[in-house]
Structure formats: structure tokens, C-alpha cells
Design a protein around this motif. Sequence first.
Motif, PDB file in Angstrom:
ATOM      1  N   ALA A 152       0.844  -1.198   0.000  1.00 32.64           N
ATOM      2  CA  ALA A 152       0.000   0.000   0.000  1.00 32.64           C
ATOM      3  C   ALA A 152       0.875   1.243   0.000  1.00 32.64           C
ATOM      4  O   ALA A 152       2.055   1.206   0.370  1.00 32.64           O
ATOM      5  CB  ALA A 152      -0.908  -0.010   1.221  1.00 32.64           C
ATOM      6  N   GLU A 153       0.267   2.348  -0.406  1.00 30.12           N
ATOM      7  CA  GLU A 153       1.016   3.602  -0.532  1.00 30.12           C
ATOM      8  C   GLU A 153       1.718   3.981   0.766  1.00 30.12           C
ATOM      9  O   GLU A 153       2.846   4.488   0.751  1.00 30.12           O
ATOM     10  CB  GLU A 153       0.072   4.707  -0.978  1.00 30.12           C
ATOM     11  CG  GLU A 153       0.751   6.034  -1.270  1.00 30.12           C
ATOM     12  CD  GLU A 153      -0.218   7.068  -1.814  1.00 30.12           C
ATOM     13  OE1 GLU A 153       0.255   8.164  -2.182  1.00 30.12           O
ATOM     14  OE2 GLU A 153      -1.435   6.790  -1.863  1.00 30.12           O
TER      15      GLU A 153
ATOM     16  N   GLY B   7      -6.784  -2.436 -10.764  1.00 29.03           N
ATOM     17  CA  GLY B   7      -7.029  -1.051 -11.150  1.00 29.03           C
ATOM     18  C   GLY B   7      -7.365  -0.964 -12.629  1.00 29.03           C
ATOM     19  O   GLY B   7      -7.747  -1.964 -13.261  1.00 29.03           O
TER      20      GLY B   7
ATOM     21  N   ALA C 141      -8.063   2.018  -7.069  1.00 30.48           N
ATOM     22  CA  ALA C 141      -9.307   2.670  -6.627  1.00 30.48           C
ATOM     23  C   ALA C 141      -9.042   3.894  -5.758  1.00 30.48           C
ATOM     24  O   ALA C 141      -9.828   4.852  -5.779  1.00 30.48           O
ATOM     25  CB  ALA C 141     -10.164   1.656  -5.863  1.00 30.48           C
ATOM     26  N   ASP C 142      -7.943   3.892  -5.015  1.00 31.34           N
ATOM     27  CA  ASP C 142      -7.656   5.030  -4.142  1.00 31.34           C
ATOM     28  C   ASP C 142      -6.910   6.146  -4.855  1.00 31.34           C
ATOM     29  O   ASP C 142      -6.525   7.142  -4.242  1.00 31.34           O
ATOM     30  CB  ASP C 142      -6.868   4.581  -2.913  1.00 31.34           C
ATOM     31  CG  ASP C 142      -5.509   3.995  -3.268  1.00 31.34           C
ATOM     32  OD1 ASP C 142      -5.188   3.899  -4.479  1.00 31.34           O
ATOM     33  OD2 ASP C 142      -4.751   3.626  -2.342  1.00 31.34           O
ATOM     34  N   GLY C 143      -6.655   5.982  -6.158  1.00 35.21           N
ATOM     35  CA  GLY C 143      -5.976   7.009  -6.932  1.00 35.21           C
ATOM     36  C   GLY C 143      -4.481   6.850  -7.029  1.00 35.21           C
ATOM     37  O   GLY C 143      -3.828   7.536  -7.835  1.00 35.21           O
ATOM     38  N   ALA C 144      -3.884   5.949  -6.239  1.00 35.55           N
ATOM     39  CA  ALA C 144      -2.450   5.687  -6.334  1.00 35.55           C
ATOM     40  C   ALA C 144      -2.163   4.875  -7.594  1.00 35.55           C
ATOM     41  O   ALA C 144      -3.035   4.162  -8.109  1.00 35.55           O
ATOM     42  CB  ALA C 144      -1.962   4.946  -5.094  1.00 35.55           C
TER      43      ALA C 144
ATOM     44  N   ARG D 269       1.679  10.405  -6.876  1.00 34.57           N
ATOM     45  CA  ARG D 269       1.350   9.223  -6.068  1.00 34.57           C
ATOM     46  C   ARG D 269       1.664   7.926  -6.835  1.00 34.57           C
ATOM     47  O   ARG D 269       0.833   7.047  -6.966  1.00 34.57           O
ATOM     48  CB  ARG D 269      -0.116   9.248  -5.652  1.00 34.57           C
ATOM     49  CG  ARG D 269      -0.507  10.454  -4.802  1.00 34.57           C
ATOM     50  CD  ARG D 269      -1.985  10.441  -4.473  1.00 34.57           C
ATOM     51  NE  ARG D 269      -2.346   9.214  -3.752  1.00 34.57           N
ATOM     52  CZ  ARG D 269      -3.596   8.773  -3.638  1.00 34.57           C
ATOM     53  NH1 ARG D 269      -4.595   9.446  -4.221  1.00 34.57           N
ATOM     54  NH2 ARG D 269      -3.854   7.675  -2.949  1.00 34.57           N
TER      55      ARG D 269
END
Length: 257
Positions: free
Chosen positions: A68-69, A89, A124-127, A197
Motif C-alpha cells: 500500500a502507498e 485497477g 481505486a484510491d488514486g495511487a 502518487r
Amino acid sequence: MSAASTEPAPRRRKSPLRKLLPAALVVLVAFGILVGLGTWQLERLAWKQDLVAKVEARIHEPAQAAPAEADWPEINFEDHEYRHVAAQGRFRHDLEVQVYALVDAGPDGSGGPGYWVVTPLVMADGATILINRGFVPLDHRSPSSRPEGQVDGLVTVTGLLRMPEDSSMFTPENEPAKDSWFSRDPLAIAGAKGMLRTAPFLIDADATPNPGGLPVGGLTRIAFPNRHLEYALTWYGLAATLLAVFAAYAWGRLRRG
């Protein structure tokens, strides 16, 4: 009265052993350096064997979710390279780059020059994670030559986590302004494409076929150059040779007195 003698007193000759002392000190220092280099290579050999064993275990493990980011700052070569991961994604095919490559096994089995197709996968979270989707030959560099492979919609990519590729002295410099790439540097690619990101690693996609047959995934070469034992023996051999040469030289000097 007799005149005082003006003849100089005879000089004491240095012993052969004293004459050898400076050379012996130089040889001793050089011998220590050579032995140290050999020992360092043996330590590197143990490290490399441990790394190879870890990688062999990683690539056969079930796929885990890609880091994860929040965990990206902790990603490093020794702990994460070649981990089996998965990410979900949507591809940004409009931001695809092609990285020049020379592979051992191309789509037709012959190998040769071509390109890695590297495409951003926006989660989905934009990363974003850059995906090395696989290899295409020279005449399929343009995405328009392989339209079926421009997959749309939500996808899940499974493959091996890869750290940025080190450039050798023979690798040309990337030229982002010309969209000309010779090494896989995710942050440099992200910067050139204006992506924020973006993960500091890539994922090499596995051999799951792409529509239309291109790109061809699953061509990750898992190889670690391991010549440390050879180098160690070379350094130790030089150390032994140095002692033998000095011994022969010293013996000759001592015999001549």
C-alpha cells in the motif's frame, strides 16, 4: 712527528636481513590487503546465496496484495525484490511508455531486440503502480499496432515486484523529453508523464496472455551474477603468489650476502 692518519673509518655493512626489511613491510601490507579482499568476497558469496534462496522462495509463494502507498517508503531491494504480488485497477494506456530491451526469448522464441511495455495502473484510491506488461518486438512498439492489447476496464495484474533498474556503463541515458527509455525507472517515468502518487517500484506481469498476444508477459529474468567465489580465489591466489615471489627474492638476496 708523524702526521695523523686521515683515512676514513670503514663503514659497517648492513646485514642482508636489514636490507630486506623495507620490502618485507611493503609485502606484508599488500598481503593483508589481498587477503582482506578475498575474505570480503567470501562474505559477499554468503550474502548472495542467502538472497538467491529468499528469491527462490518468494517467486513460488501465493500472490500477496502489492504494498500500500503508506508502506512505499519502506520498500527495498533485499526485502521486496521479486515478491509475488497482485494489484487491481485500470490501465492508463495514454501514458504508456516503451523501454528498449534485449530479451533471451521473444514472442517467436528467437529472442532479440524490442521493448517492454510499461503502463500505469491506477487503483481505486488514486495511487498508481507502473506495470511492465511484457515484451513486444521492434515493429510493434506503437500501441496502434496492437489495439487488442489495450485492455479497458477493471483488471487484476499478478506478477513480481521489481525495484528500479540499475543502469550500467553501457546503458544509454533515458531521454524523457523524447519519450526514449532504456532503463525502468518508475519515478522518472512518473515525473515525465506528470503522474503523482506513483509507487517507487514496478510489477513485472506474469505470463497470463494478453488479448491479441501482445505484450508477452512472464519474461522476467531471475538471475543474480555470482562470481564471488571466483573473485575470492583470485585474491587469495594473488596473495600466495606475492609471498612466493618475495620468498624467492629474499632467498636470492640472502644467498648473495
